[in-house]
Write a protein that holds these residues in place. Structure first.
Motif, PDB file in Angstrom:
ATOM      1  N   ALA A 441      -0.534  -3.924   9.508  1.00 22.90           N
ATOM      2  CA  ALA A 441       0.014  -4.289   8.198  1.00 22.90           C
ATOM      3  C   ALA A 441      -0.844  -5.352   7.523  1.00 22.90           C
ATOM      4  O   ALA A 441      -1.068  -5.314   6.303  1.00 22.90           O
ATOM      5  N   VAL A 442      -1.336  -6.314   8.303  1.00 18.51           N
ATOM      6  CA  VAL A 442      -2.219  -7.345   7.748  1.00 18.51           C
ATOM      7  C   VAL A 442      -3.477  -6.708   7.171  1.00 18.51           C
ATOM      8  O   VAL A 442      -3.914  -7.038   6.052  1.00 18.51           O
ATOM      9  N   ARG A 443      -4.065  -5.793   7.926  1.00 17.61           N
ATOM     10  CA  ARG A 443      -5.264  -5.101   7.437  1.00 17.61           C
ATOM     11  C   ARG A 443      -4.945  -4.243   6.223  1.00 17.61           C
ATOM     12  O   ARG A 443      -5.725  -4.183   5.264  1.00 17.61           O
ATOM     13  N   ALA A 444      -3.807  -3.573   6.258  1.00 15.95           N
ATOM     14  CA  ALA A 444      -3.425  -2.706   5.136  1.00 15.95           C
ATOM     15  C   ALA A 444      -3.182  -3.505   3.863  1.00 15.95           C
ATOM     16  O   ALA A 444      -3.384  -2.997   2.755  1.00 15.95           O
ATOM     17  N   SER A 445      -2.768  -4.773   4.003  1.00 16.89           N
ATOM     18  CA  SER A 445      -2.518  -5.585   2.811  1.00 16.89           C
ATOM     19  C   SER A 445      -3.780  -5.759   1.972  1.00 16.89           C
ATOM     20  O   SER A 445      -3.704  -5.993   0.766  1.00 16.89           O
ATOM     21  N   ALA A 446      -4.953  -5.651   2.614  1.00 19.88           N
ATOM     22  CA  ALA A 446      -6.209  -5.764   1.874  1.00 19.88           C
ATOM     23  C   ALA A 446      -6.541  -4.479   1.119  1.00 19.88           C
ATOM     24  O   ALA A 446      -7.457  -4.469   0.292  1.00 19.88           O
ATOM     25  N   GLU A 538      -4.250   9.796  -0.095  1.00 19.64           N
ATOM     26  CA  GLU A 538      -4.743   8.455  -0.441  1.00 19.64           C
ATOM     27  C   GLU A 538      -4.174   7.412   0.519  1.00 19.64           C
ATOM     28  O   GLU A 538      -4.881   6.541   1.038  1.00 19.64           O
ATOM     29  N   LEU A 539      -2.876   7.509   0.782  1.00 22.13           N
ATOM     30  CA  LEU A 539      -2.240   6.560   1.691  1.00 22.13           C
ATOM     31  C   LEU A 539      -2.744   6.724   3.125  1.00 22.13           C
ATOM     32  O   LEU A 539      -2.983   5.738   3.827  1.00 22.13           O
ATOM     33  N   LEU A 540      -2.907   7.976   3.553  1.00 20.58           N
ATOM     34  CA  LEU A 540      -3.362   8.220   4.916  1.00 20.58           C
ATOM     35  C   LEU A 540      -4.781   7.706   5.127  1.00 20.58           C
ATOM     36  O   LEU A 540      -5.112   7.192   6.210  1.00 20.58           O
ATOM     37  N   HIS A 541      -5.616   7.817   4.114  1.00 20.47           N
ATOM     38  CA  HIS A 541      -6.982   7.292   4.207  1.00 20.47           C
ATOM     39  C   HIS A 541      -6.956   5.774   4.434  1.00 20.47           C
ATOM     40  O   HIS A 541      -7.636   5.248   5.331  1.00 20.47           O
ATOM     41  N   ALA A 542      -6.147   5.058   3.647  1.00 16.36           N
ATOM     42  CA  ALA A 542      -6.058   3.603   3.801  1.00 16.36           C
ATOM     43  C   ALA A 542      -5.440   3.230   5.144  1.00 16.36           C
ATOM     44  O   ALA A 542      -5.885   2.289   5.819  1.00 16.36           O
ATOM     45  N   LEU A 543      -4.397   3.965   5.567  1.00 12.99           N
ATOM     46  CA  LEU A 543      -3.751   3.676   6.852  1.00 12.99           C
ATOM     47  C   LEU A 543      -4.721   3.901   8.011  1.00 12.99           C
ATOM     48  O   LEU A 543      -4.743   3.127   8.978  1.00 12.99           O
ATOM     49  N   THR A 544      -5.526   4.944   7.910  1.00 12.40           N
ATOM     50  CA  THR A 544      -6.493   5.237   8.977  1.00 12.40           C
ATOM     51  C   THR A 544      -7.452   4.075   9.177  1.00 12.40           C
ATOM     52  O   THR A 544      -7.719   3.647  10.310  1.00 12.40           O
ATOM     53  N   GLU A 545      -7.964   3.539   8.091  1.00 14.40           N
ATOM     54  CA  GLU A 545      -8.905   2.424   8.203  1.00 14.40           C
ATOM     55  C   GLU A 545      -8.219   1.162   8.706  1.00 14.40           C
ATOM     56  O   GLU A 545      -8.754   0.438   9.554  1.00 14.40           O
ATOM     57  N   ALA A 546      -7.010   0.886   8.184  1.00 14.10           N
ATOM     58  CA  ALA A 546      -6.290  -0.308   8.619  1.00 14.10           C
ATOM     59  C   ALA A 546      -5.964  -0.226  10.111  1.00 14.10           C
ATOM     60  O   ALA A 546      -6.104  -1.210  10.852  1.00 14.10           O
TER      61      ALA A 546
END
Length: 813
Positions: A441-446, A538-546
């Motif tokens: 979640a911390v990473r995803a906040s970025a 779009e969300l899955l791409h960001a979640l994957t990286e986080a």
């Protein structure tokens, strides 16, 4: 000389007799834990006292003192002995011979020995120079000889410690921090050092020293039990390995678990992690209190001198409803009622994380004592506060741990207990499952500026590995749990499906990109079918990286990132045929038309401010709105958006959602009307009167109210705390989003006056705002503005990019 051992048998006081009695004690399965440690210390005391009596019969002015762990009577099977031979200096020769009679038998048994021979003055001097020596002397315990000599030393050492605490405690804290940086955090390590790692036995000893200073005290609930659990594990480790070691190596964990009667190594590590978490949290709270007390002591004399005596009242600054800042911590307002405000824990946590401040221990305990379970589904405010907490970046970790320490997380999210302190036996993972979820979640906040639904991203980040507490494929189990949790939190059916899809497929992109042929159409098609929509992709791409970044440095690289980005691009092309619904197609209601006609007839703004106190007559799948409904109809003119937004900011009204669009009036009615349908909430206190809002809006539209100046004056008088370092704003032009206008999308940190700044920047750019769709998701503003040229046409591509770039520069300033 003979003695009676602990089994009633006669034995001599030599090394052989002690060794046999010691072996029998350690082999007694019925006696373990604290009783065995105490018995071992007592047996050792008796043996050493016998050696002392034989070596110095009738001696005066000399005593044998146990210090450190032995002084606390905490002898593990392979612990070393910390001994001080204390003497008054009157007969050095006798003392030297006595030392030989004591130390050599210990060495003959192969027991590690940390020994010293000192007078009380020498002991005090060494303690003053060496902090570790002083810490050991705080646990000094008399074994044999002159009791008065030992008692006098204990009294003196404690008095010295308390007198010198303001200088020595910062040095002790520095030692603890250096050790933590060197050894890591016990609660996350797969092969932890039970003594040296942060949250280990050294930290527990440091907390005892702080308590002895009388300057501050550690939270006592569960601390003794946590310390005892680590000592039990160390005892089992010593017995399993036959060595004096504190490192719980992987190859020895199953044997240690069996020694303790636990199911397996995972059960062992969970107990170790739980204990370490209690000690680490107690340390964080205690050192924060030490800092507060020391600051208070350094400032108070100057304040008293300036104010002429008396104790100044602590300053309290409001952060949210029922939540204030005091002395660098977040505490509850005097009027706060945790038993009547179930959202208060989340509101306080979100405020603390956003401000970058710790939650006060007593405030958390007060909330935990009066906490009530939230209704299902949660109120909209609770959901928003959770999203704000999750999106606050690095401060989220400490705030979450404070809630967890007092059981509030388990109350809010019962499924959390399954993953709490659960180890991950994978060299790639740095954290336990629960900490990995928070770290994600911390990473995803970025990445909240990269997605149109940051709220769904943050919740999916929190839940993506929640299935690891259940048997089978954790993604499959997690999908079921995530669907239930998202619905309980209060998301609508469509959002629940998106969150469940993200959890089910959170490994899909990285596994497909690194393991499948992306040139095979079937590969891309299968991912598109699983994802279902561009927004979810779009969300899955960001979640994957986080997720990868939160796992550890080995889980993400530029190569993996490029492969995943390539796959996302291909999947997006397959999904491009799904046209999004045009936000401009929503039909006006009868109330909208009535207000529009009144505004057209009067030539002035018409305003309606109404709280929704009853549930809607018909069920709806739309997310529950926050705040109260504000409807404004205004004759079409320049500057409406910044005027309305500025007036609301002046009155400290937070904009939750905002819709602005032009309404077509019935035939025969001249003019054009803009309709604003907004949801607003008061930052503090009650809402202003509708008549006052309208009066200020009229002045703002005719130019007689200087909104910019008023906001600047307020910001200068009450500067906002810079807590969380939010990701920078991002302004983009949405390609082919509308046939009638250019769509400019804004992702930014929500703040008072943000919508006013955006509206004014767009007005300055010379574009017309045809409609606006603004929303607040946690701490994130997610806005889309449909703009046209003066001729009512979409902007040329170059002009659109220029407007977006200038708006982004304005928001970054």
């Amino acid at each position: 000389m003979t003695r009676t051992d602990m089994h009633g048998q006669k034995d001599d006081s030599g090394p052989g007799g002690y060794a046999a009695a010691r072996l029998r004690l350690l082999n007694e399965k019925a006696r373990s834990g604290p009783p065995r440690r105490s018995a071992l210390a007592a047996l050792t005391d008796e043996w050493l006292a016998g050696l002392f009596a034989a070596g110095a019969p009738g001696a005066r002015g000399v005593s044998l003192v146990a210090v450190g762990g032995y002084g606390r009577a905490e002898l593990s099977p392979r612990s070393d002995l910390d001994l001080l031979l204390l003497h008054d200096g009157s007969d050095p020769g006798t003392v030297s011979k006595l030392a030989d009679r004591l130390w050599y038998p210990v060495w003959d048994l192969g027991i590690a020995l940390d020994h010293s021979v000192r007078t009380p003055a020498e002991a005090r001097k060494t303690a003053g120079e060496d902090l570790k020596v002083q810490l050991g002397l705080l646990d000094a315990r008399h074994i044999a000889g002159d009791l008065g000599l030992t008692t006098a030393l204990r009294t003196t050492v404690l008095a010295d410690w308390r007198n010198q605490a303001p200088k020595r405690l910062p040095a002790l804290r520095e030692l603890c921090e250096e050790r933590a940086a060197r050894q890591g955090e016990l609660q996350y390590l797969l092969e932890p050092d039970l003594k040296e790692a942060h949250g280990g036995l050294r930290d527990a000893t440091a907390l005892r020293a702080v308590a002895a200073s009388w300057l501050a005290d550690a939270p006592r609930e569960g601390l003794a039990e946590a310390r005892g659990r680590l000592l039990d594990v160390r005892d089992a480790l010593h017995l399993a390995t036959g060595r004096a070691t504190d490192r719980l190596a992987l190859q020895e964990q199953d044997q240690v678990a069996a020694e303790l009667g636990l199911l397996d190594a995972d059960a062992l590590l969970r107990q170790v992690y739980e204990a370490a978490r209690v000690i680490a949290y107690a340390g964080d709270v205690t050192w924060r209190e030490v800092g507060r007390v020391l600051r208070s002591r350094s400032v108070r004399p100057r304040l008293r001198a300036m104010l002429g005596g008396g104790k100044p009242a602590p300053e309290r600054s409001p952060l949210a409803e029922g939540v204030v800042e005091q002395d660098g911590e977040v505490v509850l307002a005097r009027a706060a009622r945790p038993d009547r405000d179930p959202v208060l824990p989340l509101r306080a946590a979100a405020a603390a994380a956003q401000a970058g401040l710790p939650l006060n221990l007593h405030a958390v305990r007060r909330m935990a004592a009066g906490a009530r379970a939230l209704p299902s589904p949660w109120p909209a405010e609770a959901r928003q506060q959770l999203i704000t907490l999750l999106g606050s970046g690095r401060p989220t970790v400490d705030v979450w741990e404070a809630l967890e320490a007092e059981g509030l997380i388990s109350l809010l999210l019962p499924d959390w207990d399954r993953v709490r302190c659960r180890p991950q036996r994978n060299a790639v993972h740095l954290w336990t499952v629960d900490r990995h979820l928070i770290e994600t979640a911390v990473r995803a906040s970025a990445f909240t500026r990269r997605v149109s639904r940051p709220d769904l991203l943050l919740v999916a980040a929190l839940l993506h590995d929640i299935g690891k507490g259940w048997p089978g494929d954790h993604s499959v189990a997690g999908e079921v749990i995530a669907r239930d949790v998202a619905a309980r939190i209060g998301f609508d059916a469509g959002d629940v499906t998106v969150v469940a899809t993200l959890v089910r497929h959170h490994l899909l992109l990285v596994e497909t990109a690194t393991r499948r042929d992306l040139d095979d159409p079937a590969t891309v098609r299968s991912v598109a079918e699983a994802v279902g929509s561009p927004g979810t992709l779009e969300l899955l791409h960001a979640l994957t990286e986080a997720d990868a970044l939160a796992t550890g440095p080995a889980a993400w690289s530029s190569w993996r990132a490029s492969l995943v980005a390539d796959l996302v691009k291909r999947v997006a092309a397959v999904l491009a045929g799904q046209a999004p619904r045009d936000p401009e197609e929503a039909a006006p209601t009868a109330q909208h038309e009535r207000l529009a006609l009144e505004a057209a007839a009067t030539g002035a703004p018409v305003l309606s401010l109404r709280a929704q106190t009853e549930p809607p007559a018909e069920p709806s799948d739309d997310p529950e709105p926050l705040g109260v409904e504000l409807l404004i109809a205004v004759p079409d003119q320049a500057g409406v958006l910044p005027a309305v937004a500025g007036v609301l900011a002046m009155h400290r009204l937070t904009v939750r959602t905002a819709e602005l669009r032009s309404l077509d009036l019935p035939d025969g009615v001249d003019g054009s009307v803009l309709l604003l349908d907004w949801r607003v909430a008061a930052e503090y206190g009650s809402l202003p009167q509708a008549a006052r809002l309208r009066a200020d809006l009229v002045r703002a539209l005719d130019g007689s109210l200087d909104i910019s100046g008023r906001l600047a004056e307020r910001d200068a008088a009450y500067p906002r705390r810079r807590g969380v370092v939010a990701p920078p704003p991002r302004v983009t032009v949405a390609p082919a989003a509308s046939r009638h206008a250019t769509v400019i999308e804004v992702r930014a940190q929500d703040a008072p006056g943000l919508l006013f700044r955006i509206g004014r920047a767009l007005e300055d750019a010379g574009v017309n705002v045809r409609s606006a769709h603004a929303g607040t998701l946690g701490a994130n503003a997610v806005d889309a503005f449909y703009v046209t040229s003066g001729e009512g046409l979409p902007l040329p591509d170059e002009e659109a990019v220029s407007v977006a770039r200038k708006l982004e520069e304005t928001l970054r300033a």
